[in-house]
Design a protein around this motif. Structure first.
Motif, short mmCIF file in Angstrom:
data_model
loop_
_atom_site.label_atom_id
_atom_site.label_comp_id
_atom_site.label_asym_id
_atom_site.label_seq_id
_atom_site.Cartn_x
_atom_site.Cartn_y
_atom_site.Cartn_z
N LEU A 118 -3.64 -14.36 5.15
CA LEU A 118 -4.68 -13.63 4.42
C LEU A 118 -4.14 -12.33 3.84
N ARG A 119 -3.27 -11.66 4.58
CA ARG A 119 -2.67 -10.43 4.08
C ARG A 119 -1.83 -10.69 2.84
N LYS A 120 -1.08 -11.77 2.86
CA LYS A 120 -0.26 -12.10 1.69
C LYS A 120 -1.13 -12.48 0.50
N GLU A 121 -2.21 -13.21 0.78
CA GLU A 121 -3.09 -13.67 -0.29
C GLU A 121 -3.81 -12.51 -0.98
N PHE A 122 -4.17 -11.48 -0.19
CA PHE A 122 -4.93 -10.34 -0.75
C PHE A 122 -4.05 -9.10 -0.88
N GLN A 123 -2.77 -9.26 -0.89
CA GLN A 123 -1.86 -8.13 -1.05
C GLN A 123 -2.08 -7.46 -2.40
#
Length: 289
Positions: free
Chosen positions: A66-71
């Protein structure tokens, strides 16, 4: 140290379903939030017998995808809320390794003794309550003042009030208690949302200050400045004592301007003192017979 930007929502309830989490995070982006915390709870009063040390508390949920997706859109932090009834939680927290992996630690006391401990000794950043569970604990003035001096913050969640009118009454009662006992210092607003329909924009949330007895500035700080202060306190807890080395790129120039100013002040003071002495001396007049 991680950088954060306003606005903040430090209580987004974790859901195992990635579809639900993505819907929540997308709604937060659309509403204008930049920093959020995904919350998971642990009830220390229901701990398994025989568990000690770092194994007592769970590890953070895996949310790297999720962190990578919403970076670039959201700064996603991880938070744990510890429910407890007595001071025995202190030792468990001091030796825990898993707690150090969380960005924010919140305490949710279930008794009056635990509430006093949470304000005065709890090794975390946040005091919260759950109106859904029927928590109606009221803090006293002394404990509130100690918590503020320690840099602790008090959380008010608005999503439970949307779902149920009884929760709304309890939340307003506790918020008024914060206003009476501590002038609503160190208050933050969070959603505590479990789905995207419970989320509201940061300006709408700030306007809740009029219901909860806060001023307009306190309402704005509850979704911005106070959350940033809380994050910095949490980072200092995680990093502990550190040593910083500062290296200069150019020549170091020591200025003596302050010394020159001090000397000039001394001269002016001495001149003023001499003038005062002259004015206070009696005039000597010669008497002519």
């Amino acid at each position: 140290m991680e950088q954060t930007n306003p606005f903040y929502d430090l209580s987004i309830i974790y859901n195992k379903d990635d579809k639900v989490m993505r819907a929540l995070l997308n709604e937060l982006v659309d509403l204008g939030y930049k920093t959020i915390a995904i919350e998971q709870s642990f009830d220390h009063s229901k701990k398994e017998p025989g568990k000690r040390g770092s194994e007592m508390f769970p590890e953070p949920h895996k949310i790297e995808h999720l962190r990578k997706e919403f970076q670039g859109k959201l700064r996603i932090l991880q938070r744990i809320t510890i429910l407890y009834v007595d001071v025995n939680v202190s030792h468990a927290m001091s030796v825990s390794l898993n707690l150090r992996k969380f960005n924010v630690i919140a305490g949710q006391p279930k008794t009056d003794a635990a509430l006093t401990h949470c304000c005065t000794s709890f090794n975390g950043e946040l005091v919260t309550f759950d109106p859904v569970a029927g928590s109606r604990l009221l803090v006293n003035r002394k404990a509130y003042q100690i918590a503020v001096r320690r840099g602790m913050f008090f959380e008010i969640k608005y999503a439970p009030a949307i779902a149920d009118s009884n929760n709304r009454k309890d939340m307003i009662k506790i918020a008024q208690n914060y206003c009476t006992k501590g002038k609503s210092k160190n208050i933050i607003f969070s959603s505590g949302a479990v789905h995207e329909f419970q989320l509201r924009g940061p300006y709408d949330v700030a306007n809740l200050a009029y219901i909860f007895g806060l001023s307009e500035d306190q309402g704005k700080n509850a979704v911005d400045r106070n959350c940033r202060k809380l994050f910095l306190k949490a980072e200092s807890r995680r990093m502990g004592k550190t040593i910083m080395f500062v290296k200069g790129n150019g020549p170091i120039v020591f200025s003596d301007s302050s010394e020159a100013e001090d000397d000039q002040e001394m001269e002016d003071l001495q001149a003023e003192l001499n003038e005062t002495r002259e004015n206070n001396q009696p005039n000597k007049r010669l008497k002519v017979h």
